[in-house]
Design a protein around this motif. Structure first.
Motif, PDB file in Angstrom:
ATOM      1  N   ILE A 273      66.690 -58.107 -25.089  1.00  0.00           N
ATOM      2  CA  ILE A 273      67.819 -58.684 -24.364  1.00  0.00           C
ATOM      3  C   ILE A 273      68.126 -57.759 -23.196  1.00  0.00           C
ATOM      4  N   GLY A 274      68.291 -58.329 -22.008  1.00  0.00           N
ATOM      5  CA  GLY A 274      68.566 -57.517 -20.828  1.00  0.00           C
ATOM      6  C   GLY A 274      69.441 -58.262 -19.844  1.00  0.00           C
ATOM      7  N   PRO A 275      69.861 -57.610 -18.768  1.00  0.00           N
ATOM      8  CA  PRO A 275      70.741 -58.250 -17.779  1.00  0.00           C
ATOM      9  C   PRO A 275      70.026 -59.365 -17.022  1.00  0.00           C
ATOM     10  N   ASP A 276      70.775 -60.357 -16.610  1.00  0.00           N
ATOM     11  CA  ASP A 276      70.195 -61.505 -15.906  1.00  0.00           C
ATOM     12  C   ASP A 276      69.961 -61.145 -14.444  1.00  0.00           C
ATOM     13  N   LEU A 289      62.072 -63.434 -23.163  1.00  0.00           N
ATOM     14  CA  LEU A 289      63.213 -62.626 -23.609  1.00  0.00           C
ATOM     15  C   LEU A 289      64.503 -63.356 -23.284  1.00  0.00           C
ATOM     16  N   ASN A 290      65.627 -62.772 -23.694  1.00  0.00           N
ATOM     17  CA  ASN A 290      66.942 -63.338 -23.402  1.00  0.00           C
ATOM     18  C   ASN A 290      67.708 -62.427 -22.455  1.00  0.00           C
ATOM     19  N   THR A 291      68.565 -63.022 -21.635  1.00  0.00           N
ATOM     20  CA  THR A 291      69.379 -62.239 -20.709  1.00  0.00           C
ATOM     21  C   THR A 291      70.861 -62.530 -20.935  1.00  0.00           C
ATOM     22  N   PHE A 292      71.700 -61.643 -20.381  1.00  0.00           N
ATOM     23  CA  PHE A 292      73.141 -61.813 -20.472  1.00  0.00           C
ATOM     24  C   PHE A 292      73.767 -61.531 -19.116  1.00  0.00           C
ATOM     25  N   SER A 293      74.920 -62.138 -18.872  1.00  0.00           N
ATOM     26  CA  SER A 293      75.642 -61.940 -17.617  1.00  0.00           C
ATOM     27  C   SER A 293      76.850 -61.034 -17.780  1.00  0.00           C
ATOM     28  N   ASN A 294      77.383 -60.927 -18.998  1.00  0.00           N
ATOM     29  CA  ASN A 294      78.515 -60.043 -19.278  1.00  0.00           C
ATOM     30  C   ASN A 294      78.440 -59.626 -20.739  1.00  0.00           C
ATOM     31  N   GLU A 297      78.998 -62.326 -23.488  1.00  0.00           N
ATOM     32  CA  GLU A 297      77.805 -63.150 -23.713  1.00  0.00           C
ATOM     33  C   GLU A 297      76.740 -62.350 -24.452  1.00  0.00           C
ATOM     34  N   LEU A 298      76.628 -61.070 -24.127  1.00  0.00           N
ATOM     35  CA  LEU A 298      75.645 -60.214 -24.798  1.00  0.00           C
ATOM     36  C   LEU A 298      75.902 -60.159 -26.300  1.00  0.00           C
ATOM     37  N   ILE A 299      77.153 -59.950 -26.707  1.00  0.00           N
ATOM     38  CA  ILE A 299      77.468 -59.857 -28.131  1.00  0.00           C
ATOM     39  C   ILE A 299      77.115 -61.160 -28.844  1.00  0.00           C
ATOM     40  N   LYS A 300      77.393 -62.290 -28.220  1.00  0.00           N
ATOM     41  CA  LYS A 300      77.048 -63.580 -28.822  1.00  0.00           C
ATOM     42  C   LYS A 300      75.541 -63.706 -29.029  1.00  0.00           C
ATOM     43  N   LYS A 301      74.766 -63.285 -28.031  1.00  0.00           N
ATOM     44  CA  LYS A 301      73.312 -63.409 -28.139  1.00  0.00           C
ATOM     45  C   LYS A 301      72.740 -62.423 -29.146  1.00  0.00           C
ATOM     46  N   VAL A 302      73.307 -61.216 -29.198  1.00  0.00           N
ATOM     47  CA  VAL A 302      72.873 -60.252 -30.209  1.00  0.00           C
ATOM     48  C   VAL A 302      73.116 -60.820 -31.604  1.00  0.00           C
ATOM     49  N   ASP A 303      74.305 -61.359 -31.824  1.00  0.00           N
ATOM     50  CA  ASP A 303      74.646 -61.915 -33.136  1.00  0.00           C
ATOM     51  C   ASP A 303      73.727 -63.071 -33.503  1.00  0.00           C
TER      52      ASP A 303
END
Length: 341
Positions: A273-276, A289-294, A297-303
């Motif tokens: 998981i990394g920044p978008d 892979l997956n990305t996050f914007s904040n 959102e990162l915590i949701k994707k990690v979970d």
């Protein structure tokens, strides 16, 4: 006869600090089928002035991270010399190749001079490589008309995946050089401010660029967050990734385009998981892979990823990417573009 090329930087200093970056070695090894690297195996302590020792017998100069020049020893003098050198190279019909690794520089020191170098390279380089599709538009925004000579190649990667069944120890691994631009301190602050500091088993490992910065993140250690200041050899990295459910990159969006650590992680088959931004955005679009914007959102994707248990990235997409983006494939494409047979 192979064309003569000077590679920059070519210094042995990084190997002695634990901050060694293998990119230049891999680049030289892969392109040596097509070029003769005149300064290969001859590390210099004189910075960019070393080019003068070879200038009478050069076809190309290949710059990497040249925008960092002002922060080096005698950086302002070296920068002034670079501005004089570029027209001299043009006069002698020596072509300039430049890899645009980042947006300007991770460090804000001497930012005015770094911006001048960046624009100078965009205007004067004959061939520009970027390892992120975003690099093309970023260059065009700075210097109109430059995108015609900017070429996107994903950062080459080595397939190092193991068939051994991993034993999980960490939920999240953050690894690589520990530096402010990677935003590790801000991520840890977010966890503590939102009472999430004990939710995940987190391992942070890498060589810190400064004792001060390492001290600033060490205060966040607890029974669930382990932070280690060490240089990560390949064997240690292989074990850390095998023992981790996720590899997380918390990089700031302002400077990052591509990441060698990202590609090393992919090579070991990590779930990422990394920044978008930059190369992370490119690989998200490819389903790797997956990305996050904040951070929310990162915590949701990690979970979400932890809840379904450990799994590799989309296997067929990752397989294809690792096959198509080897160092050999990269060097063959670059050599073809430069009409070197």
């Amino acid at each position: 006869m192979a064309a003569n090329i000077y590679i920059y930087p070519n210094s042995s200093r990084g190997a002695n600090t634990g901050l060694y970056n293998p990119y230049i070695d891999d680049l030289v090894d892969s392109l040596s089928l097509y070029f003769k690297f005149v300064n290969n195996g001859k590390p210099s302590n004189t910075g960019i002035f070393d080019i003068l020792n070879y200038i009478s017998n050069l076809d190309f100069v290949f710059f990497n991270w040249i925008e960092k020049l002002p922060e080096n020893k005698a950086g302002k003098i070296q920068t002034f010399f670079l501005f004089m050198l570029i027209p001299i190279l043009k006069l002698f019909s020596i072509k300039i190749i430049w890899t645009m690794h980042n947006k300007l520089s991770h460090s804000k020191d001497e930012l005015f001079l770094k911006k001048l170098i960046f624009r100078k390279m965009l205007k004067n380089a004959d061939y520009i490589i970027t390892h992120s599709s975003e690099g093309i538009e970023f260059g065009e925004q700075l210097v109109t008309g430059s995108k015609i000579k900017i070429h996107y190649f994903p950062h080459p990667v080595k397939d190092r995946r193991s068939k051994e069944k991993p034993k999980m120890v960490h939920d999240i691994l953050i690894w690589g050089t520990i530096s402010p631009y990677k935003g590790i301190d801000k991520f840890l602050e977010f966890l503590f401010e939102n009472e999430l500091d004990k939710k995940y088993k987190i391992k942070i490992a890498g060589k810190s660029t400064s004792e001060k910065y390492f001290a600033s993140i060490s205060k966040f250690q607890n029974e669930n967050i382990d932070i280690e200041n060490c240089f990560i050899e390949d064997d240690l990295l292989r074990n850390l990734i095998a023992q981790s459910k996720l590899v997380l990159f918390t990089y700031a969006k302002s400077s990052i385009l591509s990441s060698g650590a990202l590609m090393d992680s992919l090579g070991y088959g990590a779930e990422i998981i990394g920044p978008d931004v930059g190369a992370f955005h490119d690989l998200d679009k490819e389903g790797i892979l997956n990305t996050f914007s904040n951070y929310e959102e990162l915590i949701k994707k990690v979970d979400m990823q932890l809840d379904r248990g450990f799994s590799l990235p989309n296997q067929s997409n990752l397989d294809n990417f690792l096959i198509e983006n080897t160092w050999d494939a990269f060097s063959k494409k670059v050599a073809a573009d430069l009409s070197i047979k």
